[in-house]
Design an enzyme around this catalytic site. Structure first.
Site, short mmCIF file in Angstrom:
data_model
loop_
_atom_site.label_atom_id
_atom_site.label_comp_id
_atom_site.label_asym_id
_atom_site.label_seq_id
_atom_site.Cartn_x
_atom_site.Cartn_y
_atom_site.Cartn_z
N SER A 152 0.79 -1.23 0.00
CA SER A 152 0.00 0.00 0.00
C SER A 152 0.83 1.29 0.00
CB SER A 152 -0.96 -0.04 1.19
OG SER A 152 -1.98 0.91 1.06
N ASP A 203 -9.76 -6.89 -3.29
CA ASP A 203 -9.24 -5.53 -3.46
C ASP A 203 -9.37 -5.16 -4.93
OD1 ASP A 203 -7.96 -3.12 -3.31
OD2 ASP A 203 -5.98 -3.93 -2.84
N HIS A 230 -7.78 -5.59 0.79
CA HIS A 230 -6.58 -4.79 0.53
C HIS A 230 -5.40 -5.25 1.39
CE1 HIS A 230 -4.14 -1.45 -0.68
NE2 HIS A 230 -4.10 -0.95 0.54
#
Length: 252
Positions: A152, A203, A230
């Site tokens: 991320s 995700d 995610h």
């Protein structure tokens, strides 16, 4: 009477030794933390960093008798970054650091500047500054051609480093990183670093978006974690660990 005096003397000696250990042990621990070494199993420390640079907090699980946490011969070091809602503690709590240490890898997780126990640093405001930051982390921690794991938000650090220093890495594991659209397909095609593109099949936004850019990396393989979102490593840790270890084991 002589026996009683002998026992009393032993008790006094024991009390004195205990008092001396109480005084000396905290100071020794402080010295070892400041030096930026791993001071205890499951322990934490701060890197010294360069003069004027803020320290960086890191976690590393002891891998047994190997000095300095060095990896087993033929196995690369592994450096874990983290997402915006997480810190280095995530990889410790998940058991990832301990798992890799048990497999013979030296695994280190850091708190990025402004997260966890690492103070903010103005120097990472630019992509060049973030590349220089990871340069220093590798140097200070003695990580030689590590595998870089980047979920991320940490893509802001990992992607410019990959494009500028890809030959410094034994492997790259992007987990739905941000910032992939900032670079052209041709820039990705020049990278020869073995890569495991990893994300959860739930995700559908950032994972799928990152794949559109990262698929241009010529030495990539893909692992999609079924039923995970995610933060796929939290949703399905066993599946995540299996995919990561499979990738690490096939690296030369």
């Amino acid at each position: 009477m002589p026996l009683a005096r002998s026992r009393l003397g032993l008790l006094l000696l024991g009390a004195l030794l205990t008092f001396l250990l109480y005084l000396l042990l905290p100071a020794a621990q402080r010295d070892r933390r400041t030096a930026g070494t791993r001071w205890a199993p499951n322990g934490t420390a701060q890197t010294g960093m360069a003069a004027g640079e803020p320290p960086v907090f890191y976690r590393e699980v002891s891998a047994g008798p190997r000095p300095g946490g060095a990896a087993s011969p033929g196995r690369p070091d592994v450096l874990f970054l983290h997402g915006q809602a997480f810190t280095s503690k995530t990889w410790e709590a998940l058991g990832t650091l301990a798992l890799l240490a048990g497999e013979g890898y030296r695994a280190v997780a850091i708190d990025l500047p402004g997260y966890g126990d690492s103070p903010s640093a103005e120097t990472v405001a630019t992509a060049q500054g973030r590349v220089a930051f990871l340069d220093r982390v590798l140097q200070e921690l003695g990580l030689r051609r590590p595998v870089l794991v980047s979920p991320s938000m940490s893509g802001r650090f990992a992607l410019p480093f990959l494009l500028a220093r890809g030959d410094w890495l034994a492997g790259f594991v992007p987990i739905a990183p941000v910032g992939t659209k900032d670079y052209a397909a041709e820039q990705y095609r020049r990278v020869q670093t073995p890569t495991l593109i990893l994300y959860g099949d739930r995700d559908t936004r950032l994972g799928a978006q990152a794949l559109q850019s990262l698929r241009h990396l010529p030495e990539h393989r893909l692992a999609v974690v079924s039923g995970a979102g995610h933060a796929c490593y939290l949703d399905k840790p066993e599946d995540f660990h299996q995919a990561l270890l499979g990738f690490l084991h096939q690296l030369k």
